[in-house]
Motif scaffolding. Structure first.
Motif, PDB file in Angstrom:
ATOM      1  N   TYR A 130       0.880  -1.125   0.259  1.00 24.32           N
ATOM      2  CA  TYR A 130       0.424  -0.672   0.014  1.00 24.32           C
ATOM      3  C   TYR A 130       1.170   1.417   0.260  1.00 24.32           C
ATOM      4  N   VAL A 131       2.103   0.915   0.816  1.00 24.51           N
ATOM      5  CA  VAL A 131       2.759   2.289   1.072  1.00 24.51           C
ATOM      6  C   VAL A 131       3.349   3.132  -0.788  1.00 24.51           C
ATOM      7  N   LYS A 132       3.289   2.580  -1.963  1.00 29.47           N
ATOM      8  CA  LYS A 132       3.609   2.514  -3.023  1.00 29.47           C
ATOM      9  C   LYS A 132       2.491   3.311  -3.570  1.00 29.47           C
ATOM     10  N   LEU A 133       1.561   2.589  -3.139  1.00 25.81           N
ATOM     11  CA  LEU A 133      -0.126   3.205  -3.614  1.00 25.81           C
ATOM     12  C   LEU A 133      -0.058   4.804  -2.258  1.00 25.81           C
ATOM     13  N   MET A 134      -0.085   4.895  -2.257  1.00 29.80           N
ATOM     14  CA  MET A 134       0.146   6.340  -1.243  1.00 29.80           C
ATOM     15  C   MET A 134       0.970   6.573  -1.452  1.00 29.80           C
ATOM     16  N   SER A 135       1.724   7.022  -2.132  1.00 27.11           N
ATOM     17  CA  SER A 135       2.932   7.508  -2.297  1.00 27.11           C
ATOM     18  C   SER A 135       2.699   8.229  -3.848  1.00 27.11           C
ATOM     19  N   ASP A 136       1.425   7.426  -4.652  1.00 23.76           N
ATOM     20  CA  ASP A 136       1.024   7.773  -6.237  1.00 23.76           C
ATOM     21  C   ASP A 136       0.746   8.438  -5.474  1.00 23.76           C
ATOM     22  N   SER A 137      -0.809   8.521  -4.534  1.00 25.06           N
ATOM     23  CA  SER A 137      -2.099   9.456  -4.784  1.00 25.06           C
ATOM     24  C   SER A 137      -0.774  10.755  -4.194  1.00 25.06           C
ATOM     25  N   GLU A 440       0.638   6.473   6.232  1.00 30.18           N
ATOM     26  CA  GLU A 440      -0.509   6.922   5.138  1.00 30.18           C
ATOM     27  C   GLU A 440       0.643   8.501   5.763  1.00 30.18           C
ATOM     28  N   MET A 441       0.118   8.666   6.889  1.00 25.60           N
ATOM     29  CA  MET A 441       0.487  10.309   7.222  1.00 25.60           C
ATOM     30  C   MET A 441       2.174  10.788   7.191  1.00 25.60           C
ATOM     31  N   LYS A 442       2.861   9.109   7.678  1.00 25.46           N
ATOM     32  CA  LYS A 442       4.326   9.775   7.393  1.00 25.46           C
ATOM     33  C   LYS A 442       4.412   9.545   5.768  1.00 25.46           C
ATOM     34  N   ALA A 443       4.350   8.839   4.728  1.00 21.69           N
ATOM     35  CA  ALA A 443       4.708   8.787   3.155  1.00 21.69           C
ATOM     36  C   ALA A 443       4.110  10.500   2.853  1.00 21.69           C
ATOM     37  N   VAL A 444       2.265  10.929   3.052  1.00 21.65           N
ATOM     38  CA  VAL A 444       2.615  12.573   2.591  1.00 21.65           C
ATOM     39  C   VAL A 444       3.056  12.721   3.928  1.00 21.65           C
ATOM     40  N   ILE A 445       2.970  13.081   4.445  1.00 17.52           N
ATOM     41  CA  ILE A 445       4.104  14.338   5.483  1.00 17.52           C
ATOM     42  C   ILE A 445       5.739  14.435   4.461  1.00 17.52           C
ATOM     43  N   ALA A 446       6.189  12.952   4.454  1.00 21.25           N
ATOM     44  CA  ALA A 446       7.868  12.859   4.107  1.00 21.25           C
ATOM     45  C   ALA A 446       7.587  13.382   2.784  1.00 21.25           C
ATOM     46  N   LEU A 447       6.587  12.785   1.783  1.00 23.19           N
ATOM     47  CA  LEU A 447       7.177  13.849   0.286  1.00 23.19           C
ATOM     48  C   LEU A 447       6.512  14.793   0.450  1.00 23.19           C
TER      49      LEU A 447
END
Length: 488
Positions: A130-137, A440-447
């Motif tokens: 899911y982490v890759k999909l979260m990153s795409d979004s 999801e929070m970590k992925a979105v905040i990081a990017l």
């Protein structure tokens, strides 16, 4: 009517006796505390103020007959959340008309069975891709924000983030590409969730609306039914599409050989020890529950985290340096990278403390419950856990209104009660999707921090509003600039 009024008066007397050991702010005889808890962005701070005056717990009246014991101390919270007491049968009953009898509102053997059947859907092997999909979004969102980075104008981010988390939950949990971030206009599902959250809150605060007959005859009842249809039709379309795809595949192993498993696969294929699966109604309820909880609460969390970092550039910069080192120039998060950003994680938790996505939860006691100080509340009482109140309780947190990520250093965490920080609740009925949400929070905040510098606009301070999730009356506004511009 006389008979009904007599019953209500008797009920009120019983409730007053139930709360006799708990002192609180004096209520109006007819409206209770409804007018003191104003919908102007001050109600949460009002309850925190009550908490300073009335330690541990105090009763709040909503109209002349509904009373909630509001608790705001970890030792009280431990007693109620460690139990398996069901969600309260008033406010959650209003939500039930929308999301059905899913994990959020069900209780007893049904809740236990569903929790057991759904738990495999949150195993790390399922969550990992899911982490890759979260990153795409997230990257779609950040591409949209490029125009704001060029103009430097202030913009409202909650609506953008809501679309992103909806896009993400549909991709991750349902393998469904909605293109909701790029299609024009306001997403109908997002709009219906906003409407339903508002109407559920309004209904709870308006005593005559507690009656189904009165509420459904009212204009608000009409709006509620209309919004319900939009939300439920959206869910039905997702389920229908997947059922058609799974006509030939009935085993998870065969599906997994073809693609990554998702939440809906596990729902449709789940079987108990008697080889019984979930009914169509149960599946729809769980999908509705996860669709709402998985996008709206996370959108609130991410939005307030971005706002918090915009207000504290010194912490933002430390996070950015840590993130750049962890990502190594990549513009996507990976499962292994999530554990390499400890300072960012502490900042996320500190924002969740100050701005918990779910500001409060409530339970209905089925048996007498005695708290650590010896006071007892009888069966049939409603106990509201003020998560916002606990997180801002000065007895528990030093300088509670100050943003300080170091509160979440391991040595500081170990010295606190585990029930002092409960953004995902605690105990047997804690949030089943909390790892999904944190990832999801970590992925979105990081990017986001890798790409943009977040800047506070002092003219736009959020006015907090407790709905089903934490919102702001005037939105959540920030400015952004490209990171390259500041490093050049």
């Amino acid at each position: 009517m006389l008979f009904k009024l007599t019953i209500l008066v008797i009920q009120r007397r019983k409730t007053v006796r139930k709360m006799e050991h708990f002192i609180g702010p004096p209520p109006h005889w007819l409206f209770g505390h409804v007018f003191e808890l104003k919908q102007d962005g001050t109600s949460l701070d009002t309850t925190v103020g009550y908490g300073k005056k009335y330690p541990y717990a105090f009763p709040l009246w909503f109209g002349p007959f509904v009373c909630v014991l509001n608790i705001h101390h970890p030792d009280y919270v431990k007693t109620i959340l460690a139990s398996t007491e069901p969600k309260d049968n008033l406010a959650y009953a209003f939500i039930k008309k929308w999301i059905g009898d899913g994990l959020l509102v069900s209780h007893g053997q049904k809740w236990f069975r569903h929790r057991r059947l759904l738990t495999p859907g949150f195993h790390y092997d399922v969550l990992k891709p899911y982490v890759k999909l979260m990153s795409d979004s997230a990257n779609i969102l950040l591409d949209k924000w490029e125009k704001y980075s060029k103009t430097g104008e202030t913009f409202e981010l909650f609506e953008h983030v809501s679309l992103m988390t909806l896009d993400s939950i549909l991709k991750c949990a349902f393998s469904y590409n909605s293109n909701c971030q790029t299609e024009g206009g306001t997403n109908a599902y997002i709009k219906s969730v906003y409407e339903l959250s508002y109407l559920v809150n309004l209904r709870f605060r308006t005593f005559p609306y507690h009656n189904d007959f009165i509420f459904y005859l009212s204009p608000h009842g009409f709006r509620f039914r209309k919004a319900c249809r939009v939300a439920q039709n959206h869910t039905a379309a997702v389920i229908r599409k997947r059922k058609e795809e799974l006509k030939e595949e009935k085993e998870l192993e065969r599906i997994q050989a073809r693609r990554n498993l998702d939440f809906l696969d596990i729902l449709l294929c789940a079987r108990d020890e008697n080889n019984h699966g979930l009914s169509d109604e149960d599946i729809r309820a769980e999908v509705d529950t996860f669709m709402f909880e998985g996008h709206d609460t996370t959108a609130s969390g991410i939005s307030f985290i971005l706002y918090s970092l915009a207000c504290h550039p010194e912490h933002q910069q430390i996070c950015r340096e840590e993130i750049n080192q962890a990502l190594g120039g990549k513009n996507t998060m990976e499962w292994e990278t999530l554990s390499k950003i400890p300072y960012t994680t502490m900042c996320i938790k500190e924002s969740l403390r100050l701005y918990p996505p779910v500001p409060g939860i409530s339970r209905h006691t089925t048996k007498p419950m005695t708290f650590f100080d010896g006071r007892t509340i009888p069966a049939g009482s409603i106990v509201g856990t003020s998560i916002y109140g606990i997180h801002r309780n000065p007895v528990v947190w030093e300088n509670p209104d100050v943003f300080d990520p170091l509160r979440f250093l391991p040595e500081n965490v170990s010295s606190r009660s585990p029930h002092a920080f409960v953004p995902f609740a605690a105990g047997p009925r804690n949030c089943i999707g909390q790892t999904f949400a944190m990832n999801e929070m970590k992925a979105v905040i990081a990017l986001t921090l890798q790409r943009y510098k977040l800047i506070e606009d002092p003219k736009w301070t959020p006015k907090l509003l407790p709905r089903l999730v934490l919102r702001s009356i005037n939105g959540i506004h920030i400015k952004i600039k490209p990171v390259d511009q500041f490093t050049a």
